[in-house]
Structures are given as structure tokens and as C-alpha cells.
Write a protein that holds these residues in place. Structure first.
Motif, PDB file in Angstrom:
ATOM      1  N   PHE A 198       0.847  -1.194   0.000  1.00 28.29           N
ATOM      2  CA  PHE A 198       0.000   0.000   0.000  1.00 28.29           C
ATOM      3  C   PHE A 198       0.880   1.240   0.000  1.00 28.29           C
ATOM      4  O   PHE A 198       1.700   1.431   0.895  1.00 28.29           O
ATOM      5  N   ASP A 199       0.686   2.075  -1.009  1.00 29.48           N
ATOM      6  CA  ASP A 199       1.490   3.286  -1.149  1.00 29.48           C
ATOM      7  C   ASP A 199       0.887   4.374  -0.255  1.00 29.48           C
ATOM      8  O   ASP A 199       0.047   5.144  -0.693  1.00 29.48           O
ATOM      9  N   LEU A 200       1.301   4.400   1.008  1.00 24.48           N
ATOM     10  CA  LEU A 200       0.680   5.296   1.985  1.00 24.48           C
ATOM     11  C   LEU A 200       1.697   6.216   2.642  1.00 24.48           C
ATOM     12  O   LEU A 200       2.816   5.797   2.950  1.00 24.48           O
ATOM     13  N   SER A 201       1.275   7.452   2.895  1.00 27.35           N
ATOM     14  CA  SER A 201       2.040   8.310   3.787  1.00 27.35           C
ATOM     15  C   SER A 201       1.202   8.484   5.053  1.00 27.35           C
ATOM     16  O   SER A 201       0.011   8.194   5.056  1.00 27.35           O
ATOM     17  N   VAL A 202       1.846   8.929   6.136  1.00 26.06           N
ATOM     18  CA  VAL A 202       1.112   9.076   7.386  1.00 26.06           C
ATOM     19  C   VAL A 202       1.336  10.471   7.972  1.00 26.06           C
ATOM     20  O   VAL A 202       2.450  11.012   7.900  1.00 26.06           O
ATOM     21  N   ALA A 203       0.272  11.031   8.517  1.00 26.63           N
ATOM     22  CA  ALA A 203       0.355  12.321   9.200  1.00 26.63           C
ATOM     23  C   ALA A 203       0.223  12.095  10.695  1.00 26.63           C
ATOM     24  O   ALA A 203      -0.638  11.337  11.142  1.00 26.63           O
ATOM     25  N   VAL A 204       1.104  12.750  11.455  1.00 28.37           N
ATOM     26  CA  VAL A 204       1.082  12.657  12.925  1.00 28.37           C
ATOM     27  C   VAL A 204       0.878  14.068  13.473  1.00 28.37           C
ATOM     28  O   VAL A 204       1.480  15.028  12.982  1.00 28.37           O
ATOM     29  N   ASN A 205       0.005  14.184  14.476  1.00 26.57           N
ATOM     30  CA  ASN A 205      -0.239  15.484  15.109  1.00 26.57           C
ATOM     31  C   ASN A 205       0.827  15.792  16.150  1.00 26.57           C
ATOM     32  O   ASN A 205       1.156  14.934  16.976  1.00 26.57           O
ATOM     33  N   LEU A 206       1.360  16.997  16.126  1.00 30.47           N
ATOM     34  CA  LEU A 206       2.328  17.395  17.142  1.00 30.47           C
ATOM     35  C   LEU A 206       1.629  18.015  18.344  1.00 30.47           C
ATOM     36  O   LEU A 206       0.545  18.582  18.216  1.00 30.47           O
ATOM     37  N   SER A 207       2.243  17.893  19.516  1.00 33.92           N
ATOM     38  CA  SER A 207       1.767  18.567  20.730  1.00 33.92           C
ATOM     39  C   SER A 207       2.378  19.965  20.775  1.00 33.92           C
ATOM     40  O   SER A 207       3.427  20.203  20.161  1.00 33.92           O
ATOM     41  N   PRO A 208       1.763  20.874  21.533  1.00 32.80           N
ATOM     42  CA  PRO A 208       2.343  22.216  21.634  1.00 32.80           C
ATOM     43  C   PRO A 208       3.817  22.190  22.069  1.00 32.80           C
ATOM     44  O   PRO A 208       4.631  22.971  21.558  1.00 32.80           O
ATOM     45  N   ALA A 209       4.183  21.284  22.970  1.00 25.80           N
ATOM     46  CA  ALA A 209       5.560  21.248  23.473  1.00 25.80           C
ATOM     47  C   ALA A 209       6.574  20.902  22.379  1.00 25.80           C
ATOM     48  O   ALA A 209       7.732  21.317  22.444  1.00 25.80           O
ATOM     49  N   ASP A 210       6.130  20.139  21.366  1.00 23.16           N
ATOM     50  CA  ASP A 210       7.050  19.757  20.290  1.00 23.16           C
ATOM     51  C   ASP A 210       7.581  20.972  19.547  1.00 23.16           C
ATOM     52  O   ASP A 210       8.740  20.993  19.124  1.00 23.16           O
ATOM     53  N   LEU A 211       6.706  21.967  19.388  1.00 21.35           N
ATOM     54  CA  LEU A 211       7.079  23.140  18.595  1.00 21.35           C
ATOM     55  C   LEU A 211       8.000  24.078  19.359  1.00 21.35           C
ATOM     56  O   LEU A 211       8.517  25.045  18.816  1.00 21.35           O
ATOM     57  N   LEU A 212       8.184  23.809  20.654  1.00 17.09           N
ATOM     58  CA  LEU A 212       9.098  24.626  21.457  1.00 17.09           C
ATOM     59  C   LEU A 212      10.470  23.975  21.552  1.00 17.09           C
ATOM     60  O   LEU A 212      11.392  24.537  22.127  1.00 17.09           O
ATOM     61  N   ASP A 213      10.596  22.780  20.996  1.00 14.17           N
ATOM     62  CA  ASP A 213      11.813  21.983  21.173  1.00 14.17           C
ATOM     63  C   ASP A 213      12.639  21.954  19.886  1.00 14.17           C
ATOM     64  O   ASP A 213      12.285  21.283  18.921  1.00 14.17           O
ATOM     65  N   LEU A 214      13.754  22.674  19.905  1.00 12.49           N
ATOM     66  CA  LEU A 214      14.602  22.734  18.705  1.00 12.49           C
ATOM     67  C   LEU A 214      15.240  21.385  18.402  1.00 12.49           C
ATOM     68  O   LEU A 214      15.793  21.184  17.322  1.00 12.49           O
ATOM     69  N   GLY A 215      15.169  20.452  19.353  1.00 11.03           N
ATOM     70  CA  GLY A 215      15.706  19.106  19.127  1.00 11.03           C
ATOM     71  C   GLY A 215      14.732  18.192  18.400  1.00 11.03           C
ATOM     72  O   GLY A 215      15.082  17.054  18.065  1.00 11.03           O
ATOM     73  N   LEU A 216      13.502  18.671  18.149  1.00 12.71           N
ATOM     74  CA  LEU A 216      12.509  17.802  17.508  1.00 12.71           C
ATOM     75  C   LEU A 216      12.967  17.247  16.158  1.00 12.71           C
ATOM     76  O   LEU A 216      12.891  16.030  15.938  1.00 12.71           O
ATOM     77  N   PRO A 217      13.475  18.096  15.233  1.00 11.37           N
ATOM     78  CA  PRO A 217      13.843  17.557  13.920  1.00 11.37           C
ATOM     79  C   PRO A 217      14.860  16.413  14.001  1.00 11.37           C
ATOM     80  O   PRO A 217      14.693  15.399  13.304  1.00 11.37           O
ATOM     81  N   SER A 218      15.854  16.529  14.873  1.00 15.65           N
ATOM     82  CA  SER A 218      16.834  15.434  14.917  1.00 15.65           C
ATOM     83  C   SER A 218      16.225  14.182  15.556  1.00 15.65           C
ATOM     84  O   SER A 218      16.545  13.061  15.153  1.00 15.65           O
ATOM     85  N   ASP A 219      15.315  14.354  16.533  1.00 12.90           N
ATOM     86  CA  ASP A 219      14.608  13.198  17.093  1.00 12.90           C
ATOM     87  C   ASP A 219      13.799  12.488  16.010  1.00 12.90           C
ATOM     88  O   ASP A 219      13.807  11.257  15.906  1.00 12.90           O
TER      89      ASP A 219
END
Ligand code: C2E
Ligand code: MG
Ligand code: MG
Ligand code: MG
Length: 280
Positions: free
Chosen positions: A110-131
Motif C-alpha cells: 500500500f502506497d501510503l504516507s502518514v500524518a502525525v499530530n504534534l503537541s504544543p511542546a514539540d514546537l518549542l523543542d529545537l531538538g525535535l527535527p533530529s529526534d
């Protein structure tokens, strides 16, 4: 406990504000355990291309299969998670699980992509992209098949830092979406700078789209705005064939809602995709 008195004098109990109640402390402890004990589960809701009807994406939506209280919905426990500093752990859990389960569907063809919702705290964390990059790598999941959804109000908590986190996500090849667009406090100026790949029109404008000319005007303008800014526009909360048809006339790119499919388990999703392919 903390309560709000309405004009009629009734008190409205606000569990997420109630820092001391026993029930809240109990639920918080249980939520910590739930993260460790695999009580959180994901349902996936399909999203379709309106012009072709093809489904290439799903959104992961968390539920809590509580041993005594039954299946709890995000509104029952997300505010508590966000107010108790569990937002980042919750996202880490959901992202991991979603990449495993949709990775399985992908390996079945199945050719699928997935969307995940972020929490408000994720957007405050500059380490998110590397995680996120590490998690993608661990599951050998292509970055181009992951999309992260952010809400307007999470962005507005710290627009500067959010912008930087979103930039970091783009740099690792992950697409971003602005969720519930039109329901929060993001200005057009912010939208211009955020550089999200996708706008999801809030379902409050979509539910009565076919009957209310004002909703149609707002959706029409948002589709046009998205196109001119180079963003894909998705309508959420499409419940009827009338709303679907109205979106087709307005050339909205994609639709998500009960009309197409309800959120379902990853196993049910495989069957749903097969039935749909067979019917086409
Ligand atoms: P959202 O991201 O806007 O997700 C769409 C919500 O609308 C889902 O509710 C979905 O079940 C519901 N929905 C979909 N189609 C229709 C429709 O046609 N009509 C109506 N009336 N509703 C529809 P759900 O699953 O209760 O999630 C509510 C919100 O909780 C989500 O809104 C999202 O903001 C948040 N959420 C859900 N899962 C997660 C998660 O894993 N992490 C975080 N941080 N937030 C999550
Ligand atoms: Mg969402
Ligand atoms: Mg939404
Ligand atoms: Mg919504």
C-alpha cells in the motif's frame, strides 16, 4: 478544584485546569503508565485526492484503551498530557507506533504516507527535527512519506521558535501541515512565513459547506490562497456527498472525513484499502 461560573450561575468543571483533584492526579499517573504499558492505540483515518478519489495518506489519531474507563478519546486526556509535560513523550510514542504500523502496510504494497499530530511542546523543542530524523532512520521509513500537523495555537505560543522547528523539519525532508486552519489565531502574515506544505481547513467551515454560502466563500478563498502560496489544501470533516461535490467544484486538493472513512485500526485499514481497490 478550579471551576468556571457561567452567567446562569452554574459551575463548569474544567479538569485540565484542576491541578489538585484526586481524579486528575489519578488519571495523570495512569497516563504515565499507559505510555509504558501499551494502552495507547492509534486509529488511522484516510485522506483522498478529490479529483481522482485515490487514497495515498492517512492521519494517525491516538486513543487510550483504558482498562476500566473504556476507550478514551483525545479530548479526554490530551489536555492533561499537554499540561503535565507529557506532550513530547506522547508524540514520540505516536510517531514510533505510526511508522511501525504504516511501515507494515507499505511493505504489503500500500502506497501510503502518514500524518502525525504534534503537541504544543514539540514546537518549542529545537531538538525535535533530529529526534524525528532518528526515528525515521530506525524504522527505515522515508521522510517524504511522513507529514507532521501543527495547530494554529501551538504555533502562536512562540511563533519564532515554531518557525525554526518547522524549518528544521523541512530540512530533514518531512512535510508539515497547519491543522484546523481558520479556527485559531494565525494571521496571514504568520502563514506567509511559516512555509507549511499543507493547509487543513477546519471542519467548522466544511460541515455545512453545501448549504451555507458564507462557508463556501471561506473555503473557496482558502483554496485559492493555498494555491497561490504553493500549499496543498485539505478539507477536514467531510461528512456528506454534498460537501464532497462542493469541494470538487472549488478544486480543493484533498478531503478527509466520515464520508470517505472513519478512523480505524491499522489492521482494518488494510481491509478497507483492499475493498476500495476491488470496488474501483
Ligand atoms: P485533528 O487533528 O483535527 O483530527 C481530526 C479529528 O476530527 C479527529 O478527532 C477525527 O476523528 C475527527 N473527524 C474526522 N472526520 C470527521 C467528520 O467527518 N466529522 C466530524 N465531526 N469529525 C471528524 P479525534 O480523533 O477525536 O482527535 C481530536 C484532536 O485530537 C485532533 O484533531 C488532534 O488535534 C488531537 N489528536 C489526535 N491524535 C493526536 C496525537 O496522536 N497527538 C496529538 N498531539 N494530538 C492528537
Ligand atoms: Mg490533525
Ligand atoms: Mg484537523
Ligand atoms: Mg479539527
Amino acid at each position: 478544584y478550579e471551576a468556571k461560573r457561567t452567567r446562569t450561575g452554574h459551575e463548569v468543571y474544567l479538569p485540565e485546569r484542576d491541578t489538585h483533584s484526586r481524579r486528575r492526579l489519578e488519571l495523570l499517573g495512569e497516563l504515565r503508565d499507559a505510555l509504558a504499558n501499551d494502552e495507547l492505540i492509534l486509529h488511522y483515518q484516510p485522506k483522498a485526492d478529490i479529483a481522482t478519489g485515490e487514497v495515498h495518506g492517512v492521519e494517525a489519531l491516538v486513543r487510550w484503551a483504558h482498562p476500566r474507563r473504556g476507550l478514551l478519546m483525545p479530548s479526554d486526556f490530551l489536555p492533561l498530557a499537554d499540561h503535565s509535560g507529557l506532550g513530547r513523550s506522547l508524540t514520540a510514542f505516536v510517531l514510533d507506533r505510526a511508522l511501525v504500523e504504516i511501515g507494515q502496510r507499505r511493505s504489503e504494497g500500500f502506497d501510503l504516507s502518514v500524518a502525525v499530530n504534534l503537541s504544543p511542546a514539540d514546537l518549542l523543542d529545537l531538538g525535535l527535527p533530529s529526534d524525528v530524523a532518528r526515528t525515521l532512520e530506525r524504522h527505515a521509513f522515508p521522510a517524504s512519506c511522513l507529514r507532521l500537523e501543527v495547530s494554529e495555537d501551538a504555533v502562536m505560543a512562540d511563533p519564532e521558535r515554531s518557525l525554526e522547528v518547522l524549518r528544521g523539519l523541512r530540512a530533514i525532508g518531512v512535510a508539515t501541515a497547519l491543522d484546523d486552519f481558520g479556527s485559531g489565531h494565525v494571521s496571514l502574515g504568520h502563514l506567509k512565513h511559516l512555509g507549511v506544505d499543507e493547509i487543513k481547513i477546519d471542519r467548522s467551515f466544511v460541515l455545512r459547506l453545501a448549504e451555507d454560502e458564507r462557508d463556501a466563500a471561506i473555503v473557496h478563498t482558502t483554496v485559492d490562497l493555498g494555491r497561490r502560496l504553493g500549499m496543498k489544501v485539505v478539507a477536514e470533516g467531510v461528512e456528506t456527498v454534498e460537501a464532497w461535490d462542493a469541494l470538487a467544484v472549488l478544486h480543493c486538493d484533498e478531503a478527509q472525513g466520515f464520508f470517505l472513512g472513519r478512523p480505524m485500526t491499522a489492521t482494518a485499514l488494510a481491509g478497507w484499502m483492499r475493498d476500495r481497490a476491488a470496488a474501483a
